[in-house]
Design an enzyme around this catalytic site. Structure first.
Site, PDB file in Angstrom:
ATOM      1  N   GLN A  99     -12.864  -8.698  -5.850  1.00  0.00           N
ATOM      2  CA  GLN A  99     -11.261  -7.952  -5.294  1.00  0.00           C
ATOM      3  C   GLN A  99     -11.571  -6.250  -4.819  1.00  0.00           C
ATOM      4  O   GLN A  99     -11.788  -5.461  -6.302  1.00  0.00           O
ATOM      5  CB  GLN A  99     -10.481  -7.566  -7.031  1.00  0.00           C
ATOM      6  CG  GLN A  99      -9.242  -7.653  -6.938  1.00  0.00           C
ATOM      7  CD  GLN A  99      -8.152  -8.249  -6.055  1.00  0.00           C
ATOM      8  OE1 GLN A  99      -8.211  -9.414  -6.389  1.00  0.00           O
ATOM      9  NE2 GLN A  99      -7.261  -7.903  -5.147  1.00  0.00           N
ATOM     10  N   PHE A 100     -11.649  -7.166  -2.903  1.00  0.00           N
ATOM     11  CA  PHE A 100     -12.112  -5.203  -2.420  1.00  0.00           C
ATOM     12  C   PHE A 100     -10.817  -4.026  -2.452  1.00  0.00           C
ATOM     13  O   PHE A 100     -11.642  -3.109  -2.755  1.00  0.00           O
ATOM     14  CB  PHE A 100     -12.379  -5.705  -0.601  1.00  0.00           C
ATOM     15  CG  PHE A 100     -10.928  -5.823  -0.321  1.00  0.00           C
ATOM     16  CD1 PHE A 100     -10.584  -4.496   0.489  1.00  0.00           C
ATOM     17  CD2 PHE A 100     -10.079  -7.226  -0.365  1.00  0.00           C
ATOM     18  CE1 PHE A 100      -9.386  -4.852   0.650  1.00  0.00           C
ATOM     19  CE2 PHE A 100      -9.093  -7.228   0.440  1.00  0.00           C
ATOM     20  CZ  PHE A 100      -9.074  -6.175   1.055  1.00  0.00           C
ATOM     21  N   THR A 101      -9.312  -4.484  -3.481  1.00  0.00           N
ATOM     22  CA  THR A 101      -8.539  -4.153  -3.276  1.00  0.00           C
ATOM     23  C   THR A 101      -9.112  -2.618  -4.968  1.00  0.00           C
ATOM     24  O   THR A 101      -8.619  -1.746  -4.762  1.00  0.00           O
ATOM     25  CB  THR A 101      -7.726  -3.788  -4.145  1.00  0.00           C
ATOM     26  OG1 THR A 101      -7.283  -4.930  -4.935  1.00  0.00           O
ATOM     27  CG2 THR A 101      -6.768  -4.705  -2.241  1.00  0.00           C
TER      28      THR A 101
END
Length: 168
Positions: free
Chosen positions: A121-123
């Site tokens: 989850q890069f966010t």
């Protein structure tokens, strides 16, 4: 003898504080003091959620399923290394976040034989300090992030058999 507060000079840093007393420097125990040759404090991010069950579905196909255990969203930052991955892997497997017979959070994922579902989850690495549009420049580039995520999965699976993943 007690020290006088008049001898303290407090300096506020973005993530902590430090102070000096009579010319000697003191500091907090956070690792954001890079002038002392320490790391920047950047680490692989893991957002942990205890679950009774969890799954990941991509294009109507379930690719990862666990019963009781931990769902962990993983965010990788540019300065992260394999050492950070191993440290996070050890923590995820050994954090005492599950209740024992007395209701105290005293058991680890391994103790309860729970599943571990790792989802990239890069966010999580978003910088939201300024304005209304988050910046993702603090997230690692996709190739580095995928490589470190895969290393985390590999490390956790070597330590514990019940590891499932989402899709990068």
């Amino acid at each position: 003898a007690p020290q006088s507060l008049a001898n303290l000079k407090i300096t506020h840093h973005s993530r902590c504080w430090s102070f000096s007393r009579r010319g000697r420097k003191y500091r907090c125990f956070d690792t954001c003091h890079t002038q002392y040759g320490e790391s920047t404090g950047e680490r692989v991010l893991g957002l942990i959620q205890r679950v009774t069950e969890a799954s990941v579905t991509v294009n109507e196909q379930t690719i990862g399923v666990i019963a009781q255990g931990s769902l962990v969203l993983i965010g990788v930052q540019p300065d992260d290394t394999e050492a950070h991955v191993k440290k996070l892997g050890d923590k995820l497997l050994n954090y005492r976040i599950f209740a024992d017979d007395e209701g105290k959070t005293n058991l680890s994922l391994i103790d309860v034989s729970g599943g571990l579902l790792l989802v990239p989850q890069f966010t999580l690495a978003a910088d939201t300090r300024k304005g209304l549009r988050p910046s993702f420049s603090s997230a690692a580039n996709p190739a580095q992030a995928e490589m470190l995520f895969d290393k985390l999965v590999e490390y956790c699976r070597a330590q514990y058999p019940q590891v499932e993943t989402g899709q990068f």
